[in-house]
Scaffold this motif. Structure first.
Motif, PDB file in Angstrom:
ATOM      1  N   VAL A 127       0.820  -1.240   0.139  1.00 44.57           N
ATOM      2  CA  VAL A 127       0.181  -0.043   0.090  1.00 44.57           C
ATOM      3  C   VAL A 127       1.137   1.318  -0.015  1.00 44.57           C
ATOM      4  N   CYS A 128       0.933   1.921  -1.143  1.00 41.16           N
ATOM      5  CA  CYS A 128       1.855   3.137  -1.345  1.00 41.16           C
ATOM      6  C   CYS A 128       1.342   4.428  -0.620  1.00 41.16           C
ATOM      7  N   ILE A 168      -0.720   9.826  -8.595  1.00 41.27           N
ATOM      8  CA  ILE A 168      -0.716   8.711  -7.381  1.00 41.27           C
ATOM      9  C   ILE A 168      -1.461   7.425  -8.246  1.00 41.27           C
ATOM     10  N   ALA A 169      -2.480   7.752  -8.760  1.00 40.59           N
ATOM     11  CA  ALA A 169      -3.290   6.569  -9.430  1.00 40.59           C
ATOM     12  C   ALA A 169      -2.342   5.621 -10.389  1.00 40.59           C
ATOM     13  N   GLU A 170      -1.590   6.679 -11.251  1.00 36.71           N
ATOM     14  CA  GLU A 170      -0.698   6.011 -12.316  1.00 36.71           C
ATOM     15  C   GLU A 170       0.457   5.339 -11.939  1.00 36.71           C
ATOM     16  N   ASP A 171       1.071   5.854 -10.768  1.00 37.64           N
ATOM     17  CA  ASP A 171       2.277   5.178 -10.321  1.00 37.64           C
ATOM     18  C   ASP A 171       2.319   4.415  -9.163  1.00 37.64           C
ATOM     19  N   TYR A 172       1.401   4.327  -8.360  1.00 39.10           N
ATOM     20  CA  TYR A 172       1.077   3.470  -7.056  1.00 39.10           C
ATOM     21  C   TYR A 172      -0.139   2.686  -6.919  1.00 39.10           C
ATOM     22  N   VAL A 173      -0.888   2.685  -7.949  1.00 42.45           N
ATOM     23  CA  VAL A 173      -1.895   1.775  -7.836  1.00 42.45           C
ATOM     24  C   VAL A 173      -1.639   0.990  -9.208  1.00 42.45           C
ATOM     25  N   ARG A 174      -0.779  -0.253  -8.931  1.00 40.74           N
ATOM     26  CA  ARG A 174      -0.234  -0.986 -10.037  1.00 40.74           C
ATOM     27  C   ARG A 174       0.057  -2.734  -9.275  1.00 40.74           C
ATOM     28  N   PRO A 175      -1.101  -2.992  -9.262  1.00 39.37           N
ATOM     29  CA  PRO A 175      -1.048  -4.492  -8.771  1.00 39.37           C
ATOM     30  C   PRO A 175      -0.229  -5.441  -9.824  1.00 39.37           C
ATOM     31  N   ASP A 176      -0.087  -4.957 -10.948  1.00 39.51           N
ATOM     32  CA  ASP A 176       0.883  -5.648 -11.850  1.00 39.51           C
ATOM     33  C   ASP A 176       2.365  -5.749 -11.386  1.00 39.51           C
ATOM     34  N   ARG A 177       2.567  -4.843 -10.480  1.00 36.24           N
ATOM     35  CA  ARG A 177       4.007  -4.413 -10.144  1.00 36.24           C
ATOM     36  C   ARG A 177       4.133  -4.756  -8.567  1.00 36.24           C
ATOM     37  N   GLY A 178       3.053  -5.354  -7.883  1.00 31.37           N
ATOM     38  CA  GLY A 178       3.200  -5.785  -6.544  1.00 31.37           C
ATOM     39  C   GLY A 178       2.454  -5.014  -5.510  1.00 31.37           C
ATOM     40  N   THR A 179       1.800  -4.027  -5.944  1.00 36.48           N
ATOM     41  CA  THR A 179       1.085  -2.998  -5.209  1.00 36.48           C
ATOM     42  C   THR A 179      -0.562  -3.374  -4.688  1.00 36.48           C
ATOM     43  N   THR A 180      -1.291  -3.143  -3.931  1.00 35.91           N
ATOM     44  CA  THR A 180      -2.694  -3.493  -3.681  1.00 35.91           C
ATOM     45  C   THR A 180      -3.466  -2.545  -4.805  1.00 35.91           C
ATOM     46  N   ASP A 181      -4.712  -2.722  -4.896  1.00 35.24           N
ATOM     47  CA  ASP A 181      -5.742  -1.915  -5.992  1.00 35.24           C
ATOM     48  C   ASP A 181      -5.755  -0.562  -5.377  1.00 35.24           C
ATOM     49  N   PHE A 182      -5.199  -0.310  -4.248  1.00 32.53           N
ATOM     50  CA  PHE A 182      -5.352   1.262  -3.835  1.00 32.53           C
ATOM     51  C   PHE A 182      -4.199   1.704  -2.969  1.00 32.53           C
ATOM     52  N   ALA A 183      -4.190   3.180  -3.140  1.00 35.17           N
ATOM     53  CA  ALA A 183      -3.002   3.783  -2.444  1.00 35.17           C
ATOM     54  C   ALA A 183      -3.666   5.166  -1.913  1.00 35.17           C
ATOM     55  N   PHE A 184      -2.674   5.643  -0.859  1.00 33.55           N
ATOM     56  CA  PHE A 184      -3.248   6.693   0.021  1.00 33.55           C
ATOM     57  C   PHE A 184      -2.626   8.215  -0.378  1.00 33.55           C
ATOM     58  N   ALA A 185      -3.481   9.151  -0.408  1.00 35.78           N
ATOM     59  CA  ALA A 185      -2.841  10.485  -0.637  1.00 35.78           C
ATOM     60  C   ALA A 185      -2.803  11.357   0.545  1.00 35.78           C
ATOM     61  N   PHE A 186      -1.879  11.406   1.155  1.00 39.85           N
ATOM     62  CA  PHE A 186      -1.849  11.838   2.605  1.00 39.85           C
ATOM     63  C   PHE A 186      -1.894  13.183   2.288  1.00 39.85           C
ATOM     64  N   VAL A 187      -2.950  14.137   3.051  1.00 41.86           N
ATOM     65  CA  VAL A 187      -3.165  15.472   3.255  1.00 41.86           C
ATOM     66  C   VAL A 187      -2.749  15.728   4.838  1.00 41.86           C
ATOM     67  N   PRO A 188      -1.680  16.354   5.172  1.00 36.96           N
ATOM     68  CA  PRO A 188      -1.312  16.665   6.501  1.00 36.96           C
ATOM     69  C   PRO A 188      -1.787  17.759   7.019  1.00 36.96           C
ATOM     70  N   SER A 189      -3.196  18.316   6.657  1.00 32.29           N
ATOM     71  CA  SER A 189      -3.820  19.421   7.295  1.00 32.29           C
ATOM     72  C   SER A 189      -5.418  18.806   7.285  1.00 32.29           C
ATOM     73  N   GLU A 190      -5.987  18.928   8.231  1.00 33.64           N
ATOM     74  CA  GLU A 190      -7.347  18.710   8.681  1.00 33.64           C
ATOM     75  C   GLU A 190      -8.309  19.675   7.942  1.00 33.64           C
ATOM     76  N   SER A 191      -7.757  20.784   7.609  1.00 29.57           N
ATOM     77  CA  SER A 191      -8.382  22.062   7.520  1.00 29.57           C
ATOM     78  C   SER A 191      -8.624  21.626   5.590  1.00 29.57           C
ATOM     79  N   VAL A 192      -7.375  21.533   5.189  1.00 31.77           N
ATOM     80  CA  VAL A 192      -7.358  21.229   3.641  1.00 31.77           C
ATOM     81  C   VAL A 192      -8.420  20.158   3.411  1.00 31.77           C
ATOM     82  N   TYR A 193      -8.071  18.968   4.100  1.00 29.86           N
ATOM     83  CA  TYR A 193      -8.800  17.582   3.892  1.00 29.86           C
ATOM     84  C   TYR A 193     -10.328  18.147   3.997  1.00 29.86           C
TER      85      TYR A 193
END
Length: 299
Positions: A127-128, A168-193
């Motif tokens: 999970v990236c 992120i979808a293009e680089d890190y959601v790659r089950p063909d390269r050993g990732t899961t079918d999802f990734a996280f985009a972390f926003v370190p700000s609750e107000s922005v989120y």
């Protein structure tokens, strides 16, 4: 309002109360209700016992420190490179708080030549997590007074987020390269989120269907606990399956031993029967010998 401003406001309020008290005391003195020397002595003694000057000085120092910290943090979040480092450090702290060290890695090349800010190791794959986020346009939007200017900055911010989520979808959601079918985009700000969830909900839903989940510090912690629980449940299931396999092997070995024991038991029974037959034959032979009369000598 920053914490330092709250402390300064509290200090001003205390001073106003004291000023009001002094005004009332002065009026009382003017009406000859209290002697001035006695009042001055009592007031001085009271303030000394309360360490008023020292307390005020400590409050001012603390307020100044907090204001400086708040200013430094604001400056940190305004510089893109430093803001990125802050997000990565915050992400690493959250991972350390929720997962064992052997379950995650930080800034390692794990998906081809791509290096996510962090990744989590699960049975289903990696999970990236990417912690980059845009803040400049968002800040300009919330600070803008003109509605049209604010709308323009919000569109810019939305486009920046859209581009980052697509990457992120293009680089890190790659089950063909050993990732899961999802990734996280972390926003370190609750107000922005919160802004993204309330104002850009449709866009987030679209990327969720493409495997990119936008998370804040709070929501990421919850998802990490779910992932950890899933990994632990799978380990327990694997251990249970291993125990069942051991029991099955033991059952097969017991069946084989039971067959060997039955065969041995039959052999023992046959040997016992044969021994009884031999005993009987010996008894008959002895009886026959006993019936043979010994020859007598002629006189």
């Amino acid at each position: 309002m920053p914490v330092g401003d709250y402390l300064l406001a509290a200090l001003v309020f205390v001073l106003l109360v004291i000023v009001a008290l002094l005004v009332q005391i002065r009026r009382a003195v003017q009406r000859d209700e209290v002697e001035t020397d006695q009042l001055r002595t009592a007031l001085h003694a009271t303030l000394s016992e309360m360490d008023f000057a020292e307390s005020v000085s400590r409050i001012e120092d603390r307020a100044t420190e907090l204001r400086d910290v708040h200013h430094d943090l604001e400056q940190l979040l305004r510089v893109p490179r430093e803001r990125g480092a802050f997000g990565e450090e915050q992400l690493e702290i959250i991972l350390e708080d929720h997962l064992p060290p052997d379950m995650f890695g930080v800034r390692e090349r794990v998906v081809g030549n791509k290096t996510p800010d962090a990744h989590i190791e699960t049975q289903e794959g990696l999970v990236c997590i990417d912690s980059k986020f845009s803040l400049d346009a968002y800040e300009r939007a919330i600070e803008a007074q003109d509605p049209s200017e604010r709308a323009a900055h919000e569109r810019t911010f939305r486009n920046q987020v859209d581009e980052q989520l697509a990457k992120i979808a293009e680089d890190y959601v790659r089950p063909d390269r050993g990732t899961t079918d999802f990734a996280f985009a972390f926003v370190p700000s609750e107000s922005v989120y919160y802004h993204l969830v309330t104002e850009e909900y449709d866009m987030l839903q679209e990327y969720t269907r493409r495997g990119v989940q936008v998370v804040s510090p709070l929501t990421l912690g919850h998802k990490l606990e779910l992932i950890k629980a899933g990994v632990q449940a799978r380990k327990l299931s694997e251990e249970a399956a291993e125990i069942l396999e051991h029991l099955d092997r033991l059952d097969r070995r017991f069946d084989a031993f039971e067959d060997e024991w039955s065969t041995l038991e039959r052999h023992v029974a046959n040997a016992h029967t044969k021994a009884e037959d031999v005993d009987q034959e010996i008894a008959r032979m002895r009886e026959s010998f006993d019936r043979i009369e010994e020859p007598t000598a002629e006189e």
